[in-house]
Scaffold this active site. Structure first.
Site, PDB file in Angstrom:
ATOM      1  N   THR A 137     -13.022  35.245 -18.046  1.00 56.67           N
ATOM      2  CA  THR A 137     -12.255  34.823 -19.059  1.00 56.67           C
ATOM      3  C   THR A 137     -11.573  33.492 -19.010  1.00 56.67           C
ATOM      4  O   THR A 137     -11.753  32.951 -17.872  1.00 56.67           O
ATOM      5  CB  THR A 137     -10.945  35.806 -19.019  1.00 56.67           C
ATOM      6  N   ASP A 138     -10.988  32.984 -19.920  1.00 60.46           N
ATOM      7  CA  ASP A 138     -10.241  31.927 -19.718  1.00 60.46           C
ATOM      8  C   ASP A 138      -8.936  32.547 -18.931  1.00 60.46           C
ATOM      9  O   ASP A 138      -8.677  33.404 -18.878  1.00 60.46           O
ATOM     10  CB  ASP A 138      -9.626  31.453 -21.397  1.00 60.46           C
TER      11      ASP A 138
END
Ligand code: BGC
Length: 815
Positions: free
Chosen positions: A733-734
């Site tokens: 994920t970011d």
């Protein structure tokens, strides 16, 4: 300390402390420095030159504009927060340069004023200045400088940064009144004025038509060697090699995204595939100030395309490039296709190939062969308008190839007629919109001219729940299905055995308990993980004692893209837009190769780079980190970075997958986009990068795409990225993600929802849900009826472990 963990979901996503420097080792690889300097010059785009440049020997130069001292080397935020060992600015760089004489009287005035008026560039996250107030000058000072010197060089600067957009205001997209006064004063007093715009984003350049400016140069943020590179360009030590990676329009409102960009809730990508030059060249050529692909060097070229031939399903055209000027130089030969009118409306021109020549001597020629696989001319049919739904379709009819120096000057080289419409690749519907909006399309007027028309955007028809249930991965035979009752884990096979080829990965995975599998799907909770070099962005893999005792090593991530963001000093390199402007993937790759060696020295396993979102709109605050409005230029530039880094055994991590095209409400806004525009524009660069360079890691975006957050997007990550493109690596994920329930499965939420989507690791970890023990949604969901399955947890573990094996990190835990 270097980075602070963000303590609530909102502030975590909105703030990041900067990484302050520690240590005193400022040594940098001189070869990397040389490459960075050359790339910054190669990426500088000369838009106009009435003859002032290069500055003739012994020119006396009057430097105006405070940015000569307060040079902007990079943008703000995670992508620019590198502890560069030194910085350069134009005044000093020109003083050091051979062949020019800087007017010291004027320089002294600027030096004292700048010292008394700091820029504020070190401000807190998100409140950085877009530009710095200009020093006022009286006319007499300007006139006196004109008496003493031969040419004026005015430098204007614009900064940009993460988590906010550039603004349609003076000082950001527009010039300030003070900057206009300066331009007016200087152009009145001097016969020759050169203007340098030191920026990461396209800004309004319409003023360049209003003042008597002889030469106009864009210096994309060039990193620690950026100012020296521009001094090289001004003196003619090197030519400005850049070609525009974006169209520069006369007015902001001319950009086709302008009506929707920045909407905090949902952004309809109503222009559909007509992004950037695809729109301008089709519907509004007169709105263009400088066309896509444009840029001048210090010599002139004739590009004479030969015949277009087709063999083995590949179109070829050899162009003879002749240097018609009186200095050596290089040229970028660009090929664009015009597709036939048919069931799928197509832009007037689409970039299909490009190549940079070697240096050509005056009067000499070089032949450049451009190759265009016919398959790459296909368009994506999401409705079946061609008779082939959810397929890349090569339309019947004449495909015209235009070859030349930019999108406007490329001229017809020949064509190839496809006899029958043909399916190049049959896919299945994925990630289509679930919200009605109209999109732009093309209609022909009575005289054949292109007119804008609107049509409803095709909507999704697939039920995701069924798709996911049908494709649940099965568990490895013999797996441990529950936590060992006595707490004693099975340890027949160590990860080192797998790395040594003495055991299979599946046999290792089979013995991991559900909680161990879940651990592999989280990073090490915070940024600046104690497992890695100070100031790192986080660790993944062997993040618990239990995993490490099985031999699973941690892998250390650092930002990217413009350098290694850690507490130690590290090289600050040209920004993504500068690199793309070189149109030279080989040079990008060679620089990335040296950068990878620095990663190894500094303890970075994964560089969170390249940033490769499409420049959909010039106001996007992170455009400087990204490459271009065009997916081919984006994809090839990104693939070059990935090859360069991974050739040295470290990993890249292309980001942000996908449609992170604005910063406004970036963790909430929904990018609503047709499946066709997704495939042809916003995913295309990633697809090229994945197919050409096999990145070992990819980062999802913060935003939603057609109603689903990227980190929960099964179709994006599992159906398209892995299923259709064959991606084998790890997906993270970011940094921190929005928690949410899965609308299709009541017993799945947060990280379980993410794991079900195929997004392997929550980075940098999860402290906000469950304190030090992480949110436990994966394990909690595992025990529920339609909850996460062992097979799904093992799929995630397999991706993470496969990355660690590829990266050769397995013996780290033995040290
Ligand atoms: C950015 C990413 C970056 C990450 C780690 C996020 O705010 O969007 O590009 O890699 O932080 O610093």
């Amino acid at each position: 300390m270097t980075t602070t963990p963000r303590d609530t979901p909102d502030s975590q996503l909105l703030s990041q402390a900067s990484t302050t420097a520690s240590g005193d080792d400022r040594r940098v690889d001189p070869e990397l420095v040389r490459r960075a300097r050359s790339a910054a010059a190669q990426g500088a785009v000369l838009l106009r030159n009435g003859g002032s440049l290069p500055l003739p020997a012994a020119t006396r130069v009057a430097l105006f504009g405070r940015v000569q001292k307060d040079w902007i080397a990079v943008g703000y935020g995670s992508g620019g927060d590198v502890n560069a060992p030194y910085s350069t600015e134009l005044l000093t760089s020109l003083r050091e340069a051979e062949g020019v004489e800087v007017d010291e009287e004027l320089a002294g005035v600027y030096e004292s004023w700048c010292a008394e008026h700091p820029t504020g560039a070190g401000a807190e996250w998100g409140s950085w200045p877009f530009s710095f107030p200009e020093m006022p000058l009286d006319d007499a000072t300007v006139r006196a400088a004109a008496e003493r010197t031969d040419v004026a060089v005015v430098t204007l600067g614009r900064a940009a940064g993460e988590d906010r957009e550039n603004l349609l205001e003076p000082g950001s997209y527009y010039l300030t009144d003070e900057e206009r006064v300066l331009l007016a004063q200087v152009t009145r007093a001097f016969e020759r004025t050169v203007v340098i715009v030191d920026t990461g984003n396209v800004i309004d350049l319409s003023w360049a038509e209003e003042y008597a400016i002889d030469a106009l140069l864009i210096a994309w943020l060039g990193g620690m060697e950026g100012a020296r590179a521009i001094a090289d360009v001004l003196t003619g030590a090197v030519e400005p090699g850049g070609r525009l990676p974006d169209t520069i329009a006369r007015r902001y409102s001319d950009y086709p995204s302008a009506a929707h960009f920045g909407d905090p809730v949902a952004n309809d990508y109503a222009e559909d595939v007509f992004v950037g030059y695809r729109y301008f060249e089709t519907f509004a050529p007169e709105a263009v100030l400088y066309p896509f692909g444009f840029g001048r060097g210090y010599t002139t070229f004739d590009i004479a395309p030969g015949d277009v031939t087709v063999q083995d399903d590949t179109m070829r055209c050899t162009a003879r490039v002749t240097n018609t000027g009186d200095r050596p130089g290089t040229e970028v030969v660009q090929a664009y296709v015009t597709k036939p009118d048919g069931a799928l409306a197509a832009p007037a021109r689409e970039l299909v190939s490009f190549a940079r020549t070697a240096s050509i001597a005056p009067g000499a020629s070089q032949d450049v062969t451009l190759e265009v696989p016919l398959a790459s001319l296909a368009s994506y049919d999401e409705t079946g308008a061609t008779g082939h739904r959810s397929a890349w379709v090569l339309a019947a009819g004449e495909h015209v190839l235009h070859v030349g120096a930019d999108v406007r000057r490329a001229r017809r080289a020949g064509s190839h007629t496809v006899k029958n419409t043909r399916v190049v690749e049959q896919l299945e519907e994925a990630a289509a919109p679930r919200h009605a909006f109209d999109r732009m399309t093309l209609r022909r007027g009575d005289d054949g001219s292109a007119e804008i028309a609107w049509e409803p955007t095709p909507q999704a028809t697939v039920a995701l729940r069924e798709r996911i249930l049908d494709r649940l991965p099965s568990a490895v035979p013999g797996s441990v299905e529950a936590e060992p009752a006595d707490g004693a884990a099975r340890t027949d096979v160590s990860f080192a055995d797998v790395a040594a080829g003495e055991a299979t990965l599946d046999s290792f995975i089979a013995q991991l308990s559900p909680s161990e599998l879940a651990s592999l799907s989280y990073g090490d909770i915070t940024m600046d993980s104690p497992l890695g070099a100070p100031g790192n962005a986080g660790a993944l893999g062997g993040v618990t004692e239990a995993l490490r005792s099985r031999g699973v090593p941690p892998a250390i991530t650092t930002d990217g893209p413009s350098g290694i963001r850690i507490a130690a000093y590290a090289s600050l390199l040209p920004c993504g837009t500068a690199l793309a402007s070189t149109w030279d993937p080989r040079a990008i790759e060679e620089m990335a190769d040296l950068h990878a060696q620095e990663m190894r020295r500094k303890g970075s396993d994964i560089l969170l780079s390249p940033g490769m979102n499409i420049h959909r709109d010039p106001l996007c605050g992170r455009n400087f980190e990204y490459f271009s409005e065009d997916p081919l230029l984006t994809g090839r530039s990104a693939a070059a970075v990935v090859r360069g880094l991974q050739g040295q055994g470290v990993s890249a991590c292309p980001k942000h997958f996908a449609c992170n095209n604005q910063e406004t409400e970036r963790t909430r806004a929904d990018s609503r986009v047709s499946e066709r525009a997704l495939r042809e524009i916003y995913l295309k660069g990633f697809e090229i990068c994945v197919r050409e360079a096999s990145p070992l890691n990819i980062m999802t975006a913060y935003n939603k795409i057609n109603g689903v957050w990227a980190h929960y997007h099964y179709d994006l990550v599992t159906t398209i990225l892995r299923g259709q493109w064959g991606y084998q690596g790890n997906v993270m994920t970011d940094w921190w993600m929005r928690m949410a329930p899965d609308p299709d499965f009541p017993d799945v939420r947060d990280s379980a929802y993410r794991v079900r989507a195929g997004v392997d690791v929550l980075m940098p970890g999860s402290i906000e849900h469950g304190g030090e023990t992480r949110e436990d949604s994966v394990v909690a969901s595992y025990e529920r009826p339609e909850g996460i399955t062992l097979g799904e947890m093992q799929r995630t573990a397999r991706h993470v472990l496969t990355y660690l094996l590829h990266a050769g990190l397995a013996d780290r835990t033995r040290r």
